[in-house]
Design an enzyme around this catalytic site. Sequence first.
Site, PDB file in Angstrom:
ATOM      1  N   GLY A 121     -14.575 -47.896  74.993  1.00  0.00           N
ATOM      2  CA  GLY A 121     -15.915 -48.417  75.281  1.00  0.00           C
ATOM      3  C   GLY A 121     -16.132 -48.712  76.754  1.00  0.00           C
ATOM      4  O   GLY A 121     -15.395 -48.230  77.607  1.00  0.00           O
ATOM      5  N   HIS A 145     -16.708 -41.086  81.155  1.00  0.00           N
ATOM      6  CA  HIS A 145     -16.645 -40.867  79.696  1.00  0.00           C
ATOM      7  C   HIS A 145     -17.678 -39.833  79.263  1.00  0.00           C
ATOM      8  O   HIS A 145     -17.402 -38.994  78.406  1.00  0.00           O
ATOM      9  CB  HIS A 145     -16.950 -42.165  78.943  1.00  0.00           C
ATOM     10  CG  HIS A 145     -15.940 -43.249  79.117  1.00  0.00           C
ATOM     11  ND1 HIS A 145     -16.202 -44.397  79.823  1.00  0.00           N
ATOM     12  CD2 HIS A 145     -14.677 -43.360  78.667  1.00  0.00           C
ATOM     13  CE1 HIS A 145     -15.130 -45.175  79.793  1.00  0.00           C
ATOM     14  NE2 HIS A 145     -14.197 -44.575  79.096  1.00  0.00           N
ATOM     15  N   GLY A 195      -9.141 -37.695  79.683  1.00  0.00           N
ATOM     16  CA  GLY A 195      -9.376 -37.544  81.113  1.00  0.00           C
ATOM     17  C   GLY A 195      -8.065 -37.440  81.890  1.00  0.00           C
ATOM     18  O   GLY A 195      -7.070 -38.079  81.543  1.00  0.00           O
ATOM     19  N   ASP A 216      -6.124 -40.611  83.559  1.00  0.00           N
ATOM     20  CA  ASP A 216      -4.919 -41.171  82.942  1.00  0.00           C
ATOM     21  C   ASP A 216      -3.954 -40.017  82.709  1.00  0.00           C
ATOM     22  O   ASP A 216      -3.744 -39.577  81.584  1.00  0.00           O
ATOM     23  CB  ASP A 216      -5.283 -41.890  81.641  1.00  0.00           C
ATOM     24  CG  ASP A 216      -6.222 -43.047  81.892  1.00  0.00           C
ATOM     25  OD1 ASP A 216      -5.820 -43.993  82.578  1.00  0.00           O
ATOM     26  OD2 ASP A 216      -7.383 -42.990  81.440  1.00  0.00           O
ATOM     27  N   GLN A 239      -0.943 -40.408  80.390  1.00  0.00           N
ATOM     28  CA  GLN A 239      -1.403 -40.514  78.998  1.00  0.00           C
ATOM     29  C   GLN A 239      -1.728 -39.133  78.437  1.00  0.00           C
ATOM     30  O   GLN A 239      -1.332 -38.779  77.317  1.00  0.00           O
ATOM     31  CB  GLN A 239      -2.635 -41.418  78.938  1.00  0.00           C
ATOM     32  CG  GLN A 239      -3.384 -41.373  77.613  1.00  0.00           C
ATOM     33  CD  GLN A 239      -4.498 -42.397  77.552  1.00  0.00           C
ATOM     34  OE1 GLN A 239      -4.227 -43.562  77.289  1.00  0.00           O
ATOM     35  NE2 GLN A 239      -5.734 -41.992  77.774  1.00  0.00           N
ATOM     36  N   LEU A 250     -13.865 -43.175  88.595  1.00  0.00           N
ATOM     37  CA  LEU A 250     -14.573 -44.128  87.736  1.00  0.00           C
ATOM     38  C   LEU A 250     -13.599 -44.691  86.694  1.00  0.00           C
ATOM     39  O   LEU A 250     -12.772 -43.978  86.150  1.00  0.00           O
ATOM     40  CB  LEU A 250     -15.753 -43.464  87.034  1.00  0.00           C
ATOM     41  CG  LEU A 250     -16.898 -42.964  87.903  1.00  0.00           C
ATOM     42  CD1 LEU A 250     -18.183 -42.860  87.073  1.00  0.00           C
ATOM     43  CD2 LEU A 250     -17.156 -43.834  89.120  1.00  0.00           C
ATOM     44  N   SER A 257     -13.387 -48.251  83.749  1.00  0.00           N
ATOM     45  CA  SER A 257     -14.014 -49.482  83.244  1.00  0.00           C
ATOM     46  C   SER A 257     -13.543 -50.688  84.042  1.00  0.00           C
ATOM     47  O   SER A 257     -14.271 -51.667  84.203  1.00  0.00           O
ATOM     48  CB  SER A 257     -13.683 -49.674  81.769  1.00  0.00           C
ATOM     49  OG  SER A 257     -14.177 -48.579  81.045  1.00  0.00           O
ATOM     50  N   ARG A 258     -12.321 -50.616  84.541  1.00  0.00           N
ATOM     51  CA  ARG A 258     -11.779 -51.773  85.261  1.00  0.00           C
ATOM     52  C   ARG A 258     -12.404 -51.935  86.655  1.00  0.00           C
ATOM     53  O   ARG A 258     -12.226 -52.989  87.276  1.00  0.00           O
ATOM     54  CB  ARG A 258     -10.257 -51.696  85.341  1.00  0.00           C
ATOM     55  CG  ARG A 258      -9.604 -51.892  83.965  1.00  0.00           C
ATOM     56  CD  ARG A 258      -8.095 -52.063  84.033  1.00  0.00           C
ATOM     57  NE  ARG A 258      -7.547 -52.535  82.765  1.00  0.00           N
ATOM     58  CZ  ARG A 258      -6.997 -51.747  81.836  1.00  0.00           C
ATOM     59  NH1 ARG A 258      -6.906 -50.456  82.029  1.00  0.00           N
ATOM     60  NH2 ARG A 258      -6.521 -52.260  80.710  1.00  0.00           N
TER      61      ARG A 258
END
Length: 279
Positions: A27, A33, A144, A147, A150, A181, A183-184
């Site tokens: 989110g 995103h 993405g 990361d 990941q 970009l 979220s953090r």
Amino acid sequence: MKIISTIDELRDQLRGQLRTAFVPTMGNLHEGHLSLMRLARKHGDPVVASIFVNRLQFGPNEDFDKYPRTFQADVEKLEKEGVYVLFAPTEKDLYPEPQEYRVQPPDMLGNTLEGEFRPGFFNGVCTVVTKLFSCVQPRVAVFGKKDYQQLMIVRNMARQFALPTEIIGAETYRAEDGLALSSRNMYLSAEERAEAPALYQALNFVAGEMRAGHLDIFSVERDAMDQLAKRGWKPDYISIRKRIDLQPPSAGDLAQGAPLVVLAAAKLGTTRLIDNLEI
Ligand code: PAF
């Protein structure tokens, strides 16, 4: 867009779909995103997104409680992207009992870089991604490159378990000044936001040195970390790795021109940012 919170309802809704393209998220959606949603659309139909802040991948001193939750704004953005189903389970929906079975990535990949500084992180990621894949049963899933580790770990997991889901990597979405970009980024003060592109500049410095043939990787990494530290950052790592397995390159790898990536994590104030650049 259908918003679904239970696994049973999701299965009913997606029954018989053979070309589902899936984008898992936590989110607080931004343009990065949304670029994943657009890429998903190119690779399949319907597009399914998920929003779930996964407690299993947060350490005890990390930001699970204050992780930004902006559900209504997220829904509006996904509607505009033509997402067909948003899977937004509660913790009770996804983990109705304690999640005792876990998916553990190999130490070589899972305990280095992010895994070294965030113990258990990739166990939490692999476990939730496996569970989300089991719920959605996608043909493709988009992650993405921001990361990078990941993406690599999920891709290897899908291959080793012969999951019927193809993993697609999406280019990092950057602000005009180069900041990836995330979220953090919203934790950054205005002053920190102005400083934040220095992380990407440090990665470009490393890439430039390597391209210019300065192959003493330890001194290049140290110089880049020193530059950040002088500007007030607290770097966790800036590390040149082979793209193929995220291990440090040997002199032979460097001589043979093995494809490389430089990965970085550093704290600016209380915010920890990560980024990477393929060399
Ligand atoms: O990258 C993320 O947002 C999360 O790690 C993911 C893949 C959604 C798993 O919780």
